[in-house]
Design an enzyme around this catalytic site. Structure first.
Site, PDB file in Angstrom:
ATOM      1  N   THR A   1      -9.274   0.309  -9.548  1.00 54.13           N
ATOM      2  CA  THR A   1      -9.330   0.337  -8.082  1.00 54.13           C
ATOM      3  C   THR A   1      -8.715   1.612  -7.526  1.00 54.13           C
ATOM      4  OG1 THR A   1      -9.245  -2.065  -7.999  1.00 54.13           O
ATOM      5  CG2 THR A   1      -8.643  -0.898  -5.991  1.00 54.13           C
ATOM      6  N   CYS A   2      -7.531   1.961  -7.976  1.00 51.58           N
ATOM      7  CA  CYS A   2      -6.834   3.100  -7.370  1.00 51.58           C
ATOM      8  C   CYS A   2      -7.666   4.377  -7.466  1.00 51.58           C
ATOM      9  CB  CYS A   2      -5.479   3.311  -8.022  1.00 51.58           C
ATOM     10  SG  CYS A   2      -4.663   4.789  -7.403  1.00 51.58           S
TER      11      CYS A   2
ATOM     12  N   ALA B   1       4.252   3.976   1.141  1.00 53.37           N
ATOM     13  CA  ALA B   1       3.699   4.865   2.157  1.00 53.37           C
ATOM     14  C   ALA B   1       2.396   4.299   2.666  1.00 53.37           C
ATOM     15  CB  ALA B   1       3.456   6.244   1.567  1.00 53.37           C
TER      16      ALA B   1
ATOM     17  N   ARG C   1      -4.434 -10.315  13.967  1.00 54.68           N
ATOM     18  CA  ARG C   1      -4.001 -11.633  14.444  1.00 54.68           C
ATOM     19  C   ARG C   1      -2.538 -11.662  14.890  1.00 54.68           C
ATOM     20  NH1 ARG C   1      -4.029 -15.090   8.766  1.00 54.68           N
ATOM     21  NH2 ARG C   1      -2.482 -13.863   7.656  1.00 54.68           N
TER      22      ARG C   1
ATOM     23  N   THR D   1      -0.049   0.941  -7.078  1.00 53.36           N
ATOM     24  CA  THR D   1      -0.347   1.637  -8.334  1.00 53.36           C
ATOM     25  C   THR D   1       0.906   2.049  -9.113  1.00 53.36           C
ATOM     26  OG1 THR D   1      -2.501   2.364  -7.645  1.00 53.36           O
ATOM     27  CG2 THR D   1      -1.398   3.752  -9.264  1.00 53.36           C
TER      28      THR D   1
ATOM     29  N   HIS E   1      16.055  24.500   6.923  1.00 53.24           N
ATOM     30  CA  HIS E   1      15.672  24.776   8.290  1.00 53.24           C
ATOM     31  C   HIS E   1      14.577  25.825   8.354  1.00 53.24           C
ATOM     32  CE1 HIS E   1      16.360  24.731  12.583  1.00 53.24           C
ATOM     33  NE2 HIS E   1      16.382  26.059  12.585  1.00 53.24           N
TER      34      HIS E   1
ATOM     35  N   TYR F   1      -2.096  -2.323   5.290  1.00 56.35           N
ATOM     36  CA  TYR F   1      -2.308  -0.962   4.791  1.00 56.35           C
ATOM     37  C   TYR F   1      -3.737  -0.459   5.026  1.00 56.35           C
ATOM     38  CZ  TYR F   1       1.800  -1.042   1.601  1.00 56.35           C
ATOM     39  OH  TYR F   1       3.043  -1.078   1.044  1.00 56.35           O
TER      40      TYR F   1
ATOM     41  N   GLU G   1      14.957  17.823   7.615  1.00 52.94           N
ATOM     42  CA  GLU G   1      16.401  18.080   7.759  1.00 52.94           C
ATOM     43  C   GLU G   1      17.073  17.058   8.678  1.00 52.94           C
ATOM     44  OE1 GLU G   1      17.612  21.738   9.856  1.00 52.94           O
ATOM     45  OE2 GLU G   1      15.594  21.860  10.701  1.00 52.94           O
TER      46      GLU G   1
ATOM     47  N   GLU H   1      -5.073   2.429   7.596  1.00 55.43           N
ATOM     48  CA  GLU H   1      -5.495   3.705   7.013  1.00 55.43           C
ATOM     49  C   GLU H   1      -6.946   4.024   7.384  1.00 55.43           C
ATOM     50  OE1 GLU H   1      -4.613   3.379   2.811  1.00 55.43           O
ATOM     51  OE2 GLU H   1      -2.511   3.902   3.135  1.00 55.43           O
TER      52      GLU H   1
ATOM     53  N   ASP I   1      -1.873  -5.864 -10.148  1.00 53.15           N
ATOM     54  CA  ASP I   1      -2.268  -6.805  -9.085  1.00 53.15           C
ATOM     55  C   ASP I   1      -2.601  -8.195  -9.635  1.00 53.15           C
ATOM     56  OD1 ASP I   1      -2.071  -4.557  -7.531  1.00 53.15           O
ATOM     57  OD2 ASP I   1      -4.041  -4.743  -6.596  1.00 53.15           O
TER      58      ASP I   1
ATOM     59  N   GLY J   1      -4.292  -5.980   9.865  1.00 52.17           N
ATOM     60  CA  GLY J   1      -3.277  -5.058  10.400  1.00 52.17           C
ATOM     61  C   GLY J   1      -2.390  -4.534   9.297  1.00 52.17           C
TER      62      GLY J   1
ATOM     63  N   LYS K   1      -9.679   7.270  -0.965  1.00 48.68           N
ATOM     64  CA  LYS K   1      -9.137   7.086   0.386  1.00 48.68           C
ATOM     65  C   LYS K   1      -8.397   8.337   0.859  1.00 48.68           C
ATOM     66  CE  LYS K   1      -5.119   6.175   0.755  1.00 48.68           C
ATOM     67  NZ  LYS K   1      -4.419   4.942   0.556  1.00 48.68           N
TER      68      LYS K   1
ATOM     69  N   CYS L   1      -6.765   4.323  -3.661  1.00 50.19           N
ATOM     70  CA  CYS L   1      -5.861   5.431  -3.296  1.00 50.19           C
ATOM     71  C   CYS L   1      -6.519   6.805  -3.309  1.00 50.19           C
ATOM     72  CB  CYS L   1      -4.689   5.518  -4.273  1.00 50.19           C
ATOM     73  SG  CYS L   1      -4.193   3.988  -5.026  1.00 50.19           S
TER      74      CYS L   1
HETATM   75  P1  NDP Z   1      -2.345  -6.362   3.469  1.00 50.61           P
HETATM   76  O1  NDP Z   1      -1.750  -7.529   2.817  1.00 50.61           O
HETATM   77  O2  NDP Z   1      -1.564  -5.092   3.599  1.00 50.61           O
HETATM   78  O3  NDP Z   1      -2.815  -6.767   4.935  1.00 50.61           O
HETATM   79  C1  NDP Z   1      -3.678  -7.834   5.159  1.00 50.61           C
HETATM   80  C2  NDP Z   1      -3.855  -7.969   6.661  1.00 50.61           C
HETATM   81  O4  NDP Z   1      -4.854  -8.925   6.922  1.00 50.61           O
HETATM   82  C3  NDP Z   1      -2.586  -8.440   7.339  1.00 50.61           C
HETATM   83  O5  NDP Z   1      -2.491  -7.765   8.575  1.00 50.61           O
HETATM   84  C4  NDP Z   1      -2.847  -9.934   7.523  1.00 50.61           C
HETATM   85  O6  NDP Z   1      -2.204 -10.474   8.644  1.00 50.61           O
HETATM   86  C5  NDP Z   1      -4.344  -9.958   7.761  1.00 50.61           C
HETATM   87  N1  NDP Z   1      -4.953 -11.210   7.355  1.00 50.61           N
HETATM   88  C6  NDP Z   1      -4.786 -11.882   6.188  1.00 50.61           C
HETATM   89  N2  NDP Z   1      -5.541 -12.996   6.157  1.00 50.61           N
HETATM   90  C7  NDP Z   1      -6.218 -13.024   7.326  1.00 50.61           C
HETATM   91  C8  NDP Z   1      -7.152 -13.936   7.894  1.00 50.61           C
HETATM   92  N3  NDP Z   1      -7.532 -15.029   7.233  1.00 50.61           N
HETATM   93  N4  NDP Z   1      -7.640 -13.663   9.130  1.00 50.61           N
HETATM   94  C9  NDP Z   1      -7.241 -12.563   9.809  1.00 50.61           C
HETATM   95  N5  NDP Z   1      -6.360 -11.669   9.317  1.00 50.61           N
HETATM   96  C10 NDP Z   1      -5.853 -11.901   8.100  1.00 50.61           C
HETATM   97  O7  NDP Z   1      -3.731  -6.123   2.701  1.00 50.61           O
HETATM   98  P2  NDP Z   1      -4.767  -4.930   2.696  1.00 50.61           P
HETATM   99  O8  NDP Z   1      -6.098  -5.577   2.532  1.00 50.61           O
HETATM  100  O9  NDP Z   1      -4.562  -4.003   3.829  1.00 50.61           O
HETATM  101  O10 NDP Z   1      -4.389  -4.152   1.369  1.00 50.61           O
HETATM  102  C11 NDP Z   1      -4.327  -4.842   0.134  1.00 50.61           C
HETATM  103  C12 NDP Z   1      -3.212  -4.336  -0.709  1.00 50.61           C
HETATM  104  O11 NDP Z   1      -3.560  -3.083  -1.245  1.00 50.61           O
HETATM  105  C13 NDP Z   1      -1.914  -4.087   0.047  1.00 50.61           C
HETATM  106  O12 NDP Z   1      -1.099  -5.210   0.117  1.00 50.61           O
HETATM  107  C14 NDP Z   1      -1.281  -3.021  -0.788  1.00 50.61           C
HETATM  108  O13 NDP Z   1      -0.550  -3.659  -1.786  1.00 50.61           O
HETATM  109  C15 NDP Z   1      -2.422  -2.261  -1.367  1.00 50.61           C
HETATM  110  N6  NDP Z   1      -2.650  -0.991  -0.665  1.00 50.61           N
HETATM  111  C16 NDP Z   1      -1.681  -0.037  -0.671  1.00 50.61           C
HETATM  112  C17 NDP Z   1      -1.874   1.156  -0.043  1.00 50.61           C
HETATM  113  C18 NDP Z   1      -0.799   2.187  -0.041  1.00 50.61           C
HETATM  114  O14 NDP Z   1       0.127   2.073  -0.839  1.00 50.61           O
HETATM  115  N7  NDP Z   1      -0.835   3.173   0.844  1.00 50.61           N
HETATM  116  C19 NDP Z   1      -3.132   1.475   0.641  1.00 50.61           C
HETATM  117  C20 NDP Z   1      -4.072   0.386   0.617  1.00 50.61           C
HETATM  118  C21 NDP Z   1      -3.828  -0.781  -0.028  1.00 50.61           C
HETATM  119  P3  NDP Z   1      -0.646 -10.954   8.607  1.00 50.61           P
HETATM  120  O15 NDP Z   1       0.168  -9.722   8.707  1.00 50.61           O
HETATM  121  O16 NDP Z   1      -0.542 -11.820   9.801  1.00 50.61           O
HETATM  122  O17 NDP Z   1      -0.488 -11.682   7.314  1.00 50.61           O
END
Ligand code: NDP
Length: 460
Positions: free
Chosen positions: A39-40, A342, A195, A312, A437, A174, A442, A178, A304, A172, A48, A45
């Site tokens: 996946t990564c 991040a 939500r 990753t 600087h 990652y 800093e 992004e 995962d 809402g 993306k 990653c």
């Molecule tokens: P996340 O767990 O980060 O976010 C899932 C989002 O979906 C949350 O906002 C959650 O809301 C919402 N959600 C979950 N279930 C529902 C539902 N049934 N209806 C509506 N909204 C819902 O998952 P992502 O898919 O964004 O990413 C997956 C994983 O991949 C991440 O957890 C991370 O580990 C990894 N990742 C890491 C990155 C990085 O390091 N930069 C970049 C991309 C992915 P609520 O907050 O209310 O639970």
């Protein structure tokens, strides 16, 4: 036994474990049904980040004007970006293959199934192995709502035939945040439907609030307290219907693309684990101990597939620790303490150690140091973007428990700060460090003013 180790899944964790085990002299096979890299590298990653770079040029062109540049009318080709991105992924896949060859890992193409504690089946052949490592990763999850088949996930978003004009992104976390930045930067209209009350649940609240405000300033339409209930197709358009937080139906969002980024689920079903009675959580996560050993002693799992911290670098650490422990005679338990994170949003977020809320939940009395400022670059560029930096300090020991930043280069800066946080350094040690600087970084060694502690003052 045909092999000392049979690894299922050539993603970050699996490849690292195979390579290190091979280096320790183990005879290793690695099965992959899709592309080597996982996946990564193939769907996460890496591609993306190319899209993040691409999207940022839009602002770079604008910012250049303040510095005397006359930039002609710019035009972006999505097709060219995707073509170049894919060429780089092909190069990476070949490089991974070469690396596995040099480590004498036997790469097997196809879907593997565990048929016994020491046996795997692949392509109709049974293979015996002393140990099995499941590193099958995770896959996007879309909730069961009518019309879910119209939604894409990050998998498809990275390879769309053309740039959406108007995209609704659900979630809402990652990925939602992004991709909202990517599509917005490349010129699409973006509506982010979440939500909760504030994006990026789990991150420090000041970082969340700051990023949310900056994303809104860039024109991303963030709709909070909205849970989609259906996706409807109306001609060439899609309409996302949702309930607001009072349960009433909203008018919905009309768009041409709906992307779901509502989390991922362990990719562990249908590979024989249930039949073996391997202990798994309800969401399919393989239960493991600190050595990544499952309930079947010869079967291990990392990344995962175990749903510990799904990043990753964590999968790499777990795979490496497993290989060192089992084949290198170096007992290395996994270490999930103080993992820096991040988000490659625009602007990006970097985070090391505890958020303010988490520190308070853990019983620390904390001092907060925080600053927001306009980065030097934007004094002349004229861009209305502010940077936020914050330290969470344990009042009793002076230890820096957490460092958070939203702003340009935050992931690069926080990677360095993460060493100090992991090492348990004090605020006094930060203060003794001379700044570089002129940089934004800093500020992390010149923060002097505590944020007034309203709670403590009220108690006095
Ligand atoms: P996340 O767990 O980060 O976010 C899932 C989002 O979906 C949350 O906002 C959650 O809301 C919402 N959600 C979950 N279930 C529902 C539902 N049934 N209806 C509506 N909204 C819902 O998952 P992502 O898919 O964004 O990413 C997956 C994983 O991949 C991440 O957890 C991370 O580990 C990894 N990742 C890491 C990155 C990085 O390091 N930069 C970049 C991309 C992915 P609520 O907050 O209310 O639970």
């Amino acid at each position: 036994m045909d092999y000392d180790l049979f690894v299922i899944g050539a993603g970050s964790g699996g490849v690292r474990a195979a390579r290190i085990a091979g280096g320790h002299g183990a005879k290793v096979a690695l099965a992959e049904e899709s592309r080597v890299g996982g996946t990564c590298v193939m769907r996460g990653c890496v591609p993306k980040k190319f899209l993040v770079y691409a999207a940022h040029f839009a602002e770079d062109f604008e910012d250049a004007r303040g510095y005397g540049w006359t930039v002609g009318k710019s035009k972006h080709s999505w097709k060219k970006l995707i073509r170049n991105k894919n060429a780089e992924l092909d190069r990476l896949e070949a490089a991974y293959g070469g690396m596995l060859d040099r480590a004498h890992v036997a790469l097997m193409r196809g879907r593997a199934r565990v048929t016994g504690p020491h046996e795997v089946e692949i392509g109709g052949k049974r293979v015996a192995a002393r140990n099995i490592l499941v590193s099958t990763g995770s896959r996007p999850f879309i909730p069961e709502i009518p019309g879910r088949e119209y939604a894409i996930t990050s998998n498809e978003a990275l390879d769309l035939p053309k740039l959406p004009r108007r995209i609704a992104i659900v979630g809402g976390g990652y990925i939602a945040v992004e991709f909202a930045g990517i599509f917005n930067g490349l010129g699409a209209e973006v509506i982010l439907v979440y939500r909760g009350e504030m994006i990026l649940r789990g991150f420090d609240h000041d970082a969340r609030a700051h990023l949310q405000a900056e994303m809104q300033k860039k024109g991303i339409d963030i709709r909070l307290g909205r849970e989609p209930v259906a996706i409807e197709k109306k001609g060439r358009k899609l309409v996302v219907r949702f309930h607001d937080d009072t349960g009433l139906e909203d008018e919905g969002v009309e768009c041409d693309t709906v992307m779901y980024a509502t989390g991922r689920r362990p990719n562990t079903r249908g590979i024989g684990l249930e039949e073996l009675g391997l202990a798994m959580a309800e969401n399919g996560a393989i239960k493991v101990d600190q050595w990544s050993r499952s309930s079947v002693p010869s079967i291990f799992a990392v990344g995962d597939a175990t749903d510990r911290i799904n990043l990753t670098p964590v999968a790499l650490m777990e795979g490496h620790a497993f290989a060192d422990t089992v084949f290198g005679n170096l007992k290395r338990p996994v270490d999930h303490e103080s993992v820096p994170m991040a988000v490659f949003s625009q602007p990006p977020v970097g985070s090391a150690g505890l958020s303010e809320e988490r520190a308070r939940e853990k019983g620390f009395r904390v001092d907060i140091y925080r600053t927001t400022f306009k980065a030097m670059k934007h004094t002349i560029s004229g861009r209305d973007e502010r940077t936020m930096m914050k330290l969470v300090v344990d009042r009793a020991s002076d230890r820096v428990l957490g460092a958070h930043m939203v702003g340009q280069d935050a992931p690069e800066i926080i990677q360095g700060i993460a060493i100090a946080v992991k090492a348990g350094l004090t605020k006094a040690a930060f203060d003794r460090t001379i700044g570089i600087h002129p940089t934004a970084a800093e500020e992390f060694v010149t923060l002097r003013q505590k944020v007034p502690d309203v709670e403590a003052e009220a108690a006095e």
